[in-house]
Scaffold this active site. Structure first.
Site, short mmCIF file in Angstrom:
data_model
loop_
_atom_site.label_atom_id
_atom_site.label_comp_id
_atom_site.label_asym_id
_atom_site.label_seq_id
_atom_site.Cartn_x
_atom_site.Cartn_y
_atom_site.Cartn_z
CE LYS A 1 -3.39 1.55 2.89
NZ LYS A 1 -4.39 1.43 3.74
CB SER B 1 -8.13 3.00 3.11
OG SER B 1 -7.14 2.33 4.36
CB SER C 1 -8.06 -0.09 5.60
OG SER C 1 -9.18 0.93 5.64
N1 GLN Z 1 -12.79 3.05 6.40
C1 GLN Z 1 -12.48 3.70 7.90
C2 GLN Z 1 -12.28 5.05 8.24
O1 GLN Z 1 -12.72 5.83 6.98
C3 GLN Z 1 -11.63 2.11 8.19
C4 GLN Z 1 -10.36 3.82 7.32
C5 GLN Z 1 -9.23 2.25 7.73
O2 GLN Z 1 -9.75 1.10 8.21
N2 GLN Z 1 -7.84 2.73 7.51
O3 GLN Z 1 -12.15 5.68 8.91
#
Ligand code: GLN
Length: 497
Positions: free
Chosen positions: A86, A161, A185
């Site tokens: 990532k 994400s 994510s």
């Molecule tokens: N969807 C969650 C957020 O927007 C989790 C994001 C993540 O795990 N990086 O905070």
């Protein structure tokens, strides 16, 4: 693109199949990397799993592997097996943007600890995967660079994400990948793309060199097309790191050793609150079928309540935004990243740089987080959220006195259409209802393919375990995988012109 038309058949092999071929000299490490890049050329114009390819780094590692093979030297288990990481993990000498414009020109002068470990294990890093800006999002639509697409239906989101990391593995561009999970994510995109994704216990994998979103929740973890590949990748990246003060100083077990043991008598709790109202009936059905599979494998199933589930989303979004507002203060145009060239004074430079560099969702979070931390509101929001966080943790402690693992869907729905939730931040936040409590409590969790809906989109099953129960989670997952065939299905990718 139908399966028969894929020229790079090797790309869908598992890590152990590839290793066998490597050791038998049927293919070289260089050819494996070639294959990955050919596959990326075939599909990534459409899917956009990558922000940047790191060919120089990948071929350098492949060359080392081939040299060692030639000298008949012993190779680490994943040597020569392509990985995507990532784009919030620092890889020395290559752009690391966290999918933000503010870091468009940032080239880190050092490697993240996970990168160092990948290099020690001779795992070629093929590219930096697309993501939501600073890992904030559930759909990958907050990337400042590209719209990422779900390989199963290119009009659907891949989940976020870590969307790019999930797509890369799902579409055969890479064998394994790394993502980060702050509230789901890794697990959410794994579920939307029908691959395996594991969020380790908080502190199991070093966060040194991971661009921070919410430091008390962030954790790096692996994706793969099967449980064994995920276990091998976890093995490679886990362990204590003096550079990360929250890293756990405990020996790393052999994650593949116990995979094949059975799970007779294993006590699995189904989380009541996560199968109730609002869960799509097809998702519910797939979870119920999975419960039956576990019963047939000899597990004992019971229902377990996590009563504070109803406060989870509010608690998470207060804590995550507060920490994000503090972590992102460093992006001010002074030391690194983008700087507005036209400002007349320092304050103007800060303001213009941040206004232009950050996307809408990131700004929303910085503002809300700053508000929650401000004097006069701190006790009402941040402190209260931390108190509820302790109660959630206690719910899990109590549950794990009764059962060994917990089970739920990863998400109440399958992948949704691109654009359908971008105007509705709260609707987007609701996608995390089943995943984010594991982060609040620091627990490990895994997402496994467990079915398809009527639109042929994958459904994910989540299992959570107590702190440092990765071995057990992986064993239960392996047993489930052996009893089902969802992980063997591949998407028919519709390429866009
Ligand atoms: N969807 C969650 C957020 O927007 C989790 C994001 C993540 O795990 N990086 O905070």
């Amino acid at each position: 693109m139908t399966d028969e038309k894929i020229k790079t058949k090797f790309c869908y092999k598992t890590a152990s199949e590839m290793r066998r071929a490597l050791l038998n000299k049927e293919i070289s490490a260089k050819e494996i990397v070639d294959d990955s890049y050919k596959r990326i050329e075939e599909v990534d114009n459409t899917l956009k799993a990558f922000i940047c390819l790191t060919k120089q780094s990948a071929y350098k590692t492949a060359e080392e592997v081939d040299k060692k093979l030639g000298n008949k030297e012993k190779l680490p288990p994943l040597a020569g097996i392509p990985i995507a990481i990532k784009d919030n993990m620092c890889l020395k000498g290559f752009p690391t943007t966290a999918a933000s414009k503010i870091l468009a020109n940032f080239v880190p002068p050092y490697n993240a600890t996970v990168v160092k470990k990948l290099e020690e294990n001779l795992i070629p890093i093929i590219g930096k995967a697309n993501m939501d800006e600073f890992a904030m999002g559930s759909s990958n639509e907050n990337s400042s660079y590209h719209i990422a697409r779900n390989p199963w239906n290119t009009n659907s989101v891949p989940g976020g994400s870590s969307g790019g990391s999930a797509i890369a593995v799902c579409s055969g561009e890479s064998v394994i990948s790394l993502g980060s999970d702050t509230g789901g994510s890794i697990r959410l995109p794994a579920s939307f793309c029908g691959v395996v994704g594991l969020k380790p216990t908080y502190g199991r994998v070093s966060r040194y060199g991971l661009i921070a979103f919410a430091s008390s929740l962030d954790q790096i973890g692996p994706f793969g097309r099967c449980v064994e590949d995920v276990a091998l990748a976890l093995q490679a990246i886990s362990g204590h790191d003096p550079n990360d003060s929250t890293s756990i100083n405990q020996a790393v077990p052999d994650y593949t050793a116990a995979l094949k043991e059975d799970i007779k008598g294993l006590r699995i709790g189904v989380i009541t609150e996560m199968l109730g109202e609002g869960v799509n009936p097809e998702v519910k059905q797939a979870i119920n079928n999975s419960i039956k599979v576990f019963e047939d494998l000899g597990a004992k199933i019971e229902e377990i309540s996590i009563p504070h589930t109803k406060y989870a989303i509010s608690t998470y979004y207060v804590v995550a935004m507060a920490e994000a507002s503090s972590n992102l203060a460093r992006f001010d145009g002074v030391k690194f990243g983008y700087r507005n060239p036209d400002a007349d004074n320092l304050l103007d430079m800060y303001t213009k740089t941040r206004a232009e560099g950050f996307g809408e969702e990131v700004k929303r979070r910085i503002m809300l987080g700053t508000y929650a931390l401000s004097s006069g509101y701190y006790d009402a929001y941040y402190k209260k959220a931390q108190q509820v966080r302790s109660l959630i943790k206690k719910d899990f402690d109590k549950a794990f006195e009764q059962v060994d693992l917990l089970l739920s869907p990863v998400c109440p729905t399958t992948a949704f259409d691109i654009g359908s939730k971008t105007e509705d931040p709260l609707g987007m936040y609701l996608m995390d209802i089943c995943t984010l409590m594991a982060n609040l409590a620091g627990l490990p969790g895994i997402s496994l393919p467990c079915g398809f809906d009527s639109k042929k989109l994958p459904i994910g099953l989540q299992m959570l375990g107590p702190v440092l129960s990765e071995e057990l989670l992986l064993r239960a997952s392996y047993n489930f995988e052996q009893a089902t065939d969802f992980h063997t299905k591949k998407p028919e990718i519709t390429l866009l012109e």
